[in-house]
Design an enzyme around this catalytic site. Structure first.
Site, PDB file in Angstrom:
ATOM      1  N   SER A   1     -34.778  62.338 -16.755  1.00 39.18           N
ATOM      2  CA  SER A   1     -34.991  61.886 -18.134  1.00 39.18           C
ATOM      3  C   SER A   1     -35.934  62.781 -18.922  1.00 39.18           C
ATOM      4  CB  SER A   1     -35.525  60.450 -18.134  1.00 39.18           C
ATOM      5  OG  SER A   1     -36.700  60.351 -17.353  1.00 39.18           O
TER       6      SER A   1
ATOM      7  N   HIS B   1     -42.799  58.446 -21.268  1.00 34.36           N
ATOM      8  CA  HIS B   1     -42.030  59.672 -21.481  1.00 34.36           C
ATOM      9  C   HIS B   1     -42.590  60.444 -22.669  1.00 34.36           C
ATOM     10  CE1 HIS B   1     -39.095  57.642 -18.911  1.00 34.36           C
ATOM     11  NE2 HIS B   1     -38.504  58.807 -18.759  1.00 34.36           N
TER      12      HIS B   1
END
Length: 282
Positions: A51, A258
């Protein structure tokens, strides 16, 4: 840590979902200019990994990528656009482990590829579950789970990385391969207002350093270039005045921990620029 109600614990379980979101069997091309697997067209640049490489958290997702969450604001897509890459295979997928990259992301590689980038390894050692434990189960459990992850980093991950790196080199023998690492999630010292205790934060940062070190060593053993992004993200972790990491909240159910779009552009993209150098041949 402060006790959390049953409902609060259920909510935290939804909020803490960092690197492992989904593993999709087949990675689709990034745009119309990409070459479908098996089409026989030569590729200039291929982006592989999890990711971090797909750009989860950066927004601007390609609808066709589904739960792989490939973003036009991710550093591979930004690099391809800035360098006018004619053929770009964007195969990175949220949730990918090294085995997923080998099984589903290498089909588009061939002798025409001149640059490969990838970030992978955190899912192999269960960083997602470690973060959940650190956020929900207290400091002692957090430190124990971090210790288990470090053991996996030292004893399990090297062999998995070697297998993947060998497969990449066999599929793309002429490519320059740039392997990018992971940033620290937490600022140095006490990072207040977080679900993870200060000791847990320090342990997670230390584990990230170890993950990067092992990834670097295995990459360099195969003749690849490693790019460390921890310095670029210094001063931009959670709790900083200008964070490039997404904090967990009701509005970030799948993208917490993230890099945001700024982190992709100002943190990862310069690292890829340096790692790609003049040797990409694109």
């Amino acid at each position: 840590m402060r006790r959390t109600s049953w409902w609060g614990r259920r909510l935290l379980a939804m909020l803490v979902c960092p690197l492992t979101v989904a593993s999709v069997a087949v990675a689709s091309p990034a745009h119309a200019g990409s070459a479908p697997a098996g089409a026989g067209r030569k590729l200039g640049y291929a982006a592989l990994g999890d990711s971090i490489a797909s750009g989860l958290g950066a927004g601007n997702y390609e609808a066709s990528s589904g739960r792989c969450s490939r973003s036009a604001s991710a550093h591979p897509a930004l690099w391809a656009a800035e360098h006018h890459v004619g053929e770009f295979r964007f195969a990175a997928c949220s949730g990918a482990k090294t085995s997923d990259v080998t099984a589903t992301q290498l089909s588009g590689l061939d002798g025409g590829v001149r640059l490969v980038s990838m970030t992978v390894g955190a899912n192999d050692v269960g960083f997602s579950d470690v973060l959940k434990a650190c956020a929900m189960q207290g400091e002692q459990e957090c430190l124990q789970r971090v210790g288990q992850a470090r053991d996996d980093i030292d004893h399990t991950l090297p062999g998995r990385l070697d297998a993947l790196d060998k497969a990449v080199r066999e599929k793309a023998p002429q490519a320059r391969v740039a392997v990018l690492g992971y940033p620290h999630l937490f600022s140095a010292g006490t990072c207040g207002g977080q679900l993870v205790s200060p000791r847990g934060q320090a342990a997670l940062n230390d584990a990230t350093d170890r993950l990067n070190a092992v990834t670097r060593d295995r990459a360099q053993a195969h003749g690849f270039v490693f790019a460390d992004v921890t310095r670029a993200f210094t001063g931009h972790e959670l709790c900083s005045d200008d964070p490039w990491i997404i904090s967990p909240s009701l509005f970030t159910l799948d993208s917490a921990y993230h890099p945001n779009a700024t982190g992709q552009r100002q943190g990862y993209l310069p690292a890829l620029e340096t790692a790609a150098g003049a040797g990409s041949g694109i």
